[in-house]
Design a protein around this motif. Structure first.
Motif, short mmCIF file in Angstrom:
data_model
loop_
_atom_site.label_atom_id
_atom_site.label_comp_id
_atom_site.label_asym_id
_atom_site.label_seq_id
_atom_site.Cartn_x
_atom_site.Cartn_y
_atom_site.Cartn_z
N LYS A 185 -1.82 0.69 -13.40
CA LYS A 185 -0.93 0.04 -12.43
C LYS A 185 0.52 0.19 -12.87
O LYS A 185 1.42 0.31 -12.04
CB LYS A 185 -1.29 -1.44 -12.28
N TYR B 187 1.40 9.84 -2.47
CA TYR B 187 2.72 9.55 -1.93
C TYR B 187 3.61 9.07 -3.07
O TYR B 187 3.14 8.46 -4.03
CB TYR B 187 2.66 8.43 -0.89
N GLN C 44 7.02 6.65 -3.69
CA GLN C 44 7.95 5.67 -3.11
C GLN C 44 9.10 5.46 -4.08
O GLN C 44 8.91 5.01 -5.20
CB GLN C 44 7.24 4.35 -2.81
N LYS D 120 14.44 2.97 -3.17
CA LYS D 120 14.85 2.44 -1.87
C LYS D 120 13.66 2.21 -0.95
O LYS D 120 13.82 1.96 0.24
CB LYS D 120 15.85 3.37 -1.20
N LYS D 121 12.46 2.32 -1.51
CA LYS D 121 11.21 2.08 -0.80
C LYS D 121 10.87 3.19 0.19
O LYS D 121 9.99 3.01 1.04
CB LYS D 121 11.21 0.73 -0.05
N PHE D 122 11.54 4.33 0.08
CA PHE D 122 11.22 5.43 0.98
C PHE D 122 9.94 6.10 0.52
O PHE D 122 9.82 6.49 -0.64
CB PHE D 122 12.39 6.42 1.01
N LEU D 123 8.98 6.23 1.45
CA LEU D 123 7.67 6.80 1.15
C LEU D 123 7.62 8.24 1.59
O LEU D 123 7.89 8.55 2.75
CB LEU D 123 6.59 6.05 1.93
N GLU E 60 3.82 19.42 -0.53
CA GLU E 60 5.21 19.32 -0.16
C GLU E 60 6.08 19.93 -1.25
O GLU E 60 5.58 20.36 -2.29
CB GLU E 60 5.59 17.85 0.05
N PHE F 57 1.66 6.24 -4.88
CA PHE F 57 0.52 5.68 -4.15
C PHE F 57 -0.49 6.77 -3.84
O PHE F 57 -0.15 7.84 -3.35
CB PHE F 57 0.97 5.06 -2.83
N GLU G 287 -5.92 6.95 10.10
CA GLU G 287 -5.75 5.67 9.42
C GLU G 287 -5.92 5.90 7.93
O GLU G 287 -7.00 6.28 7.48
CB GLU G 287 -6.77 4.67 9.91
N ALA G 288 -4.85 5.69 7.20
CA ALA G 288 -4.91 5.89 5.75
C ALA G 288 -5.00 4.55 5.04
O ALA G 288 -4.33 3.58 5.41
CB ALA G 288 -3.68 6.66 5.26
N PHE H 67 -4.35 2.72 1.50
CA PHE H 67 -3.55 2.95 0.31
C PHE H 67 -4.07 2.15 -0.88
O PHE H 67 -4.59 1.03 -0.72
CB PHE H 67 -2.09 2.53 0.55
N GLY H 68 -3.87 2.72 -2.07
CA GLY H 68 -4.13 1.98 -3.30
C GLY H 68 -2.96 1.04 -3.57
O GLY H 68 -2.00 0.97 -2.80
N GLN H 69 -3.05 0.34 -4.71
CA GLN H 69 -2.02 -0.65 -5.04
C GLN H 69 -0.77 -0.04 -5.64
O GLN H 69 0.24 -0.71 -5.80
CB GLN H 69 -2.60 -1.66 -6.04
N TYR I 101 2.74 0.13 9.54
CA TYR I 101 2.18 -0.41 8.31
C TYR I 101 3.02 -1.59 7.84
O TYR I 101 4.22 -1.66 8.12
CB TYR I 101 2.21 0.64 7.19
N GLY J 32 0.13 -1.72 -1.84
CA GLY J 32 0.29 -0.54 -1.01
C GLY J 32 0.39 -0.93 0.45
O GLY J 32 0.02 -2.05 0.84
N PRO J 33 0.89 -0.04 1.29
CA PRO J 33 0.98 -0.32 2.73
C PRO J 33 -0.40 -0.53 3.34
O PRO J 33 -1.37 0.11 2.93
CB PRO J 33 1.64 0.94 3.30
N LEU K 41 -2.36 -0.70 7.14
CA LEU K 41 -2.20 -0.35 8.55
C LEU K 41 -2.31 -1.58 9.43
O LEU K 41 -3.23 -2.38 9.30
CB LEU K 41 -3.26 0.67 8.96
N ARG L 255 12.85 -4.62 6.29
CA ARG L 255 12.49 -5.72 5.38
C ARG L 255 12.62 -7.03 6.11
O ARG L 255 13.72 -7.36 6.59
CB ARG L 255 13.41 -5.71 4.16
#
Lengths: 113, 110
Positions: free
Chosen positions: A9, A35, A37, A40-43, A58, A90, A101-102, A104-106, B35, B42-43, B45, B105
């Motif tokens: 983690k 992914y 992140q 700035k929290k951009f994924l 990518e 992530f 529908e994805a 996500f892990g923690q 999300y 994590g996000p 849905l 946010r």
């Protein structure tokens, strides 16, 4: 039972080291993703595997290498870590590809010092 | 490259208020997802939209797929403290990649 689990983690490491993050899903999904992140929290998607085959790669430095030993696992190995690699990574999975529908892990918070 | 801009970037609201946020792009998307990300998680849905003009609800949440296919909207009615978090839109491109928005946010004041 956690659907998509990542380990570790938290990961703090020095520049230049090599590290791996593991991901496992118990949902029976065919597709898995990594992914990144940023602060700035951009994924942003890095990689996608469908039935162990690389589907999306990518523009990611080749120091990052995903490995999918089977459909339930997608690990991320990072060589020669740099300060800019610090982020939350992530793992996610979906039933199929492109996956409507994805799950996500923690997340794994990687800090490079 | 393709980008999804979310507005507002952040918002404080009082408990019980309704919330609206949107997601816009210069490109067309075939699927829109919304999300929510809680701190340290994590996000997750919330809603998926598959057709232009579609309006879909999930409890107190309602989302719409814009007619132009370049935008989507999310409304939360009667907000509660646990609605706090970051809300992301995501659009599916023609090359089957999901592009995530910049996030809204939300902070709810009890």
């Amino acid at each position: 039972d956690t659907a998509v689990s990542q380990t570790p983690k938290y990961l703090v490491t020095q520049m230049g080291n090599d590290k791996s993050i593991k991901c496992e899903q118990n949902l029976g999904h065919d597709t898995m993703y990594w992914y990144k992140q940023d602060s700035k929290k951009f994924l942003k998607i890095m990689f996608s595997y469908n039935n162990k085959e690389l589907i999306i790669n990518e523009t990611v430095p080749n120091r990052f290498s995903p490995k999918s030993p089977d459909k339930a696992h997608l690990n991320l190995h990072i060589n020669s870590l740099e300060l800019g690699d610090s982020a939350v990574y992530f793992c996610a999975s979906s039933q199929d590809w492109p996956g409507l529908e994805a799950f996500f892990g923690q997340g794994t918070r990687l800090t490079v010092v | 490259g393709q980008q999804l801009n979310q507005s507002p970037q952040s918002m404080f609201i009082q408990e019980g208020e309704d919330v609206s946020m949107n997601c816009t792009s210069s490109s067309i998307f075939n699927t829109w997802l919304w999300y929510k990300q809680d701190p340290g998680e994590g996000p997750v849905l919330l809603i998926a939209l598959y057709k232009a003009g579609e309006l879909t609800s999930n409890g107190r949440l309602t989302a719409q797929f814009g007619i132009t296919r370049k935008d989507s909207f999310l409304n939360i009615s009667a907000s509660i403290p646990s609605d706090v978090g970051i809300y992301f839109c995501a659009g599916l491109t023609g090359t089957y990649k999901y592009i995530f928005g910049t996030g809204t946010r939300l902070k709810v004041l009890a």
